[in-house]
Write a protein that holds these residues in place. Structure first.
Motif, short mmCIF file in Angstrom:
data_model
loop_
_atom_site.label_atom_id
_atom_site.label_comp_id
_atom_site.label_asym_id
_atom_site.label_seq_id
_atom_site.Cartn_x
_atom_site.Cartn_y
_atom_site.Cartn_z
N UNK A 308 0.82 -1.20 0.00
CA UNK A 308 0.00 0.00 0.00
C UNK A 308 0.86 1.26 0.00
N UNK A 309 1.98 1.22 0.68
CA UNK A 309 2.86 2.39 0.73
C UNK A 309 3.41 2.73 -0.65
N UNK A 310 3.76 1.71 -1.42
CA UNK A 310 4.24 1.95 -2.78
C UNK A 310 3.14 2.60 -3.62
N UNK A 311 1.91 2.12 -3.46
CA UNK A 311 0.80 2.69 -4.22
C UNK A 311 0.55 4.14 -3.84
N UNK A 312 0.56 4.46 -2.53
CA UNK A 312 0.27 5.82 -2.08
C UNK A 312 1.35 6.79 -2.59
N UNK A 313 2.62 6.41 -2.49
CA UNK A 313 3.68 7.29 -2.98
C UNK A 313 3.57 7.49 -4.48
N UNK A 314 3.32 6.41 -5.21
CA UNK A 314 3.19 6.52 -6.66
C UNK A 314 1.99 7.39 -7.03
N UNK A 318 1.60 10.89 -9.12
CA UNK A 318 0.64 11.08 -10.21
C UNK A 318 -0.24 12.30 -9.96
N UNK A 319 -0.65 12.48 -8.71
CA UNK A 319 -1.45 13.65 -8.37
C UNK A 319 -0.69 14.94 -8.69
N UNK A 320 0.59 14.96 -8.36
CA UNK A 320 1.40 16.14 -8.68
C UNK A 320 1.46 16.36 -10.19
N UNK A 321 1.68 15.30 -10.96
CA UNK A 321 1.74 15.44 -12.41
C UNK A 321 0.40 15.90 -12.97
N UNK A 369 12.86 3.67 -6.90
CA UNK A 369 11.55 4.28 -7.10
C UNK A 369 11.19 5.26 -5.99
N UNK A 370 11.34 4.84 -4.74
CA UNK A 370 10.95 5.70 -3.61
C UNK A 370 11.76 6.98 -3.60
N UNK A 371 13.08 6.86 -3.77
CA UNK A 371 13.93 8.05 -3.76
C UNK A 371 13.62 8.96 -4.92
N UNK A 372 13.40 8.40 -6.11
CA UNK A 372 13.10 9.23 -7.28
C UNK A 372 11.77 9.95 -7.13
N UNK A 373 10.76 9.24 -6.62
CA UNK A 373 9.44 9.87 -6.47
C UNK A 373 9.50 11.00 -5.43
N UNK A 510 2.19 -0.90 -9.16
CA UNK A 510 2.49 0.29 -9.96
C UNK A 510 1.26 0.77 -10.74
N UNK A 511 0.33 -0.13 -11.04
CA UNK A 511 -0.86 0.25 -11.80
C UNK A 511 -2.07 0.50 -10.90
N UNK A 512 -1.92 0.36 -9.60
CA UNK A 512 -3.05 0.53 -8.69
C UNK A 512 -3.39 2.02 -8.51
#
Length: 625
Positions: A308-314, A318-321, A369-373, A510-512
């Motif tokens: 879930x943490x990966x989904x929330x950060x991703x 996306x929200x920012x973009x 991924x986490x650091x880049x996001x 990643x697609x969630x």
């Protein structure tokens, strides 16, 4: 010393100020009434003229009575008094001119419309010729002025020094009364001179003694709720120090070892953001540290599992973009409400994401991924009102490298740092006094300002307060709870279930997306509670059928207790879980509370609850109620 920027206001309205936006903070403010001390210059001049007329009249009367000599004896001292009145009036007029010019300078410095909004009470004029300079300055300013910066009072003293060419020290800063006292000017001109070492040591000792060990978080006022400055704690003078989201670098970094107070500080930040009606997304890698705010109004999601943490950060990225695309299409930044994304124990989270990517057979890009996001959110999130709150444990974390440190506007270091770490963290501007090993004691730096020692506000953990039934903490939490719920709860929505294959699960995450309401994995009321109902539309609870036996597809929302109705399916607290409301009635002799009677799987019960307390209710699409 950098002067205070009036853009960083404690009451900055509903958004960060645009360069062309008009500052309307003082639309409802009234100019300050003048402080009246004795006779005005005009009154003294009138008194002098009246005294001359009186003296001449007495001399004329005595002269007409052949008593001219006696008339002269009366005339001369009376004329001397008249001259003294006139001289005092002239000097007071000149002193008033000095204060008027000073008021104009200070009005520009602290950002008020004009000098009429300030009341400067100058006392004990001494030295420098006939007019002299004031020994004490009491400056009364409007409540709309942002006086929360650590160096605000000293910045005002510097502005006074530049105008009067005399050094003043801050005698007292009454934040509640919006009054600043400057005193003890030196009698030599020129630039500011540092205080003697002994006096500086005494000042630091006084600050250390003045800091309390515990300060309860104050209940936000209506003005606070329209501000983009989130209070963090108080310094030795009692001045509130905060995190300004409208600053050029609006993100926040919380640094501290285990037990230093990160969890309490983050809980307070979440509560303050939610009270302003902002949505809050939380990644809690420790899983249980921020569990207490999971049911807090406007906290949309608290992700505790790594998936879930990966989904929330991703999704935050996306929200920012998506917001960037809105700006490109012509929308204004002021139309975008703040989104606060909290990442608790970021370094551990980033390492866990890298391990998951490696197990899934992904490349280096996926491992970072986490650091880049997070780096993207730090660099570009503020432009679209997406703000990141990061917590880490070590001052030598790679996240604090120069290119990342410049993106963080406010840094809170809880506890004591070694000299090397402090020098790196504060860019060589090491504070003279290190934080003591007291929970919540921290050093805060906002922007390029001087680091200041503060005691962070204490905010109770809602879950723990309910568990031990601490009345004082529960009362404070009830006062801090938002009266208006503006954002529904979110859950992670995946296209298909996670599998035993790490590679497939990685792609699914990643697609969630994030969707409103509770997901299918948690929507079953058996996972939430043991509530029971017989399906009666009147709200009676009977029979053996349980809501848990029915798939609960639907959505939930937060409402105040006063909005509960008979038959509502509500979650009053963790102990009762989901229950059916059978009766709502006022409490005699206490108009602030309601008596709620309910029935659940474990039987019936009742409790008195504040009318304004927010509780979650469930709406089901299958017609159970």
């Amino acid at each position: 010393m950098a002067r205070h920027d009036p853009v960083e206001s404690f009451t900055t309205g509903s958004g960060p100020p645009e360069p062309e936006a008009k500052d309307d903070r003082f639309a409802s403010a009234r100019p300050a009434g003048p402080t009246i001390k004795g006779f005005t210059p005009a009154q003294l001049t009138a008194t002098a003229i009246g005294t001359v007329l009186l003296a001449v009249s007495l001399w004329a009367i005595l002269a007409s009575l052949d008593q001219a000599v006696i008339g002269v004896l009366f005339l001369l001292p009376t004329l001397a008094c008249a001259c003294a009145f006139y001289a005092v009036g002239v000097r007071r007029r000149m002193r008033q001119g000095v204060i008027d010019e000073l008021a104009e300078v200070l009005a520009r410095h602290i950002g008020v419309p004009d000098a009429t909004y300030l009341d400067i009470d100058a006392r004990q004029w001494q030295g420098r010729g006939w007019v002299g300079v004031p020994h004490v300055l009491n400056i009364q300013y409007p409540t709309e002025v942002d006086d929360s910066a650590p160096d605000w009072a000293s910045g005002v003293a510097e502005a006074v020094h530049a105008q009067l060419d005399e050094q003043y020290t801050v005698g007292r800063h009454n934040v509640r009364g919006h009054r600043l006292t400057l005193r003890d000017p030196t009698r030599t001109g020129g630039t500011l001179t540092p205080e003697p070492a002994a006096r500086a040591d005494r000042a630091r000792d006084a600050v250390r003694r003045a800091l309390p060990e515990t300060v309860a978080r104050p209940v936000p006022t209506q003005a606070d709720l329209t501000s983009w400055l989130v209070p963090l704690g108080v310094d030795g003078a009692g001045t509130r120090v905060g995190w300004n989201l409208a600053a050029p670098q609006g993100h926040l970094l919380v640094l501290g070892r285990s037990g230093a107070g990160k969890r309490v500080l983050l809980t307070g930040i979440v509560v303050e953001a939610a009270a302003r009606g902002w949505p809050v997304w939380i990644i809690d890698h420790r899983r249980v540290d921020l569990l207490g705010v999971r049911d807090w109004p406007n906290v949309q999601i608290v992700a505790s599992t790594l998936d879930d943490q990966i989904v929330v950060l991703n999704q935050a990225w996306r929200e920012m973009e998506g917001r960037v695309a809105l700006i490109e299409s012509g929308s204004s930044r002021t139309e975008l409400e703040p989104l606060v994304v909290v990442v608790h124990h970021f370094r551990e989270f980033a390492s866990a994401v890298a391990d998951a990517a490696n197990r899934a057979g992904q490349g280096p890009a996926a491992a970072s991924l986490a650091l880049d996001r997070v780096n993207d959110l730090l660099r570009h999130g503020r432009q679209v009102n997406v703000y990141v709150v990061l917590s880490i444990q070590r001052a030598d974390d790679p996240l604090l490298r120069e290119e990342n440190r410049d993106e963080v506007g406010t840094v809170v270091a809880l506890g004591r740092l070694d000299n090397r770490a402090a020098s790196t963290l504060w860019s060589g501007n090491v504070p003279a006094e290190q934080a003591e090993p007291v929970p919540g004691r921290a050093t805060v730096q906002a922007g390029d300002g001087t680091p200041v020692l503060i005691q962070c506000f204490w905010t109770p953990d809602p879950r723990e307060a309910r568990r031990v039934n601490d009345e004082q903490d529960l009362y404070l939490l009830d006062a801090l709870r938002p009266n208006v719920v503006t954002h529904p709860v979110l859950h992670v929505q995946r296209s298909r279930a996670l599998t035993d294959s790490p590679e497939a699960s990685w792609r699914v995450n990643l697609n969630a997306d994030l969707a409103e309401g509770y997901g299918s994995s948690t929507s079953s009321l058996a996972d939430w509670s043991r509530a029971r109902t017989g399906g009666s539309s009147g709200g009676s609870a009977g029979g053996s059928a349980t809501i848990a036996q029915t798939e609960a597809a639907g959505w939930s929302e937060m409402v105040m207790v006063s909005q509960l109705q008979v038959g509502s399916l509500a979650r009053l607290d963790d102990d009762t879980g989901w229950v059916i409301i059978e009766q709502v009635e006022p409490v005699q002799n206490d108009g602030t509370k309601l008596l709620i009677r309910w029935r659940g799987n474990d039987g019936a019960g009742s409790q008195m609850v504040s009318r304004t307390r927010a509780v979650r209710i469930r709406h089901l699409n299958d017609g159970i109620y």
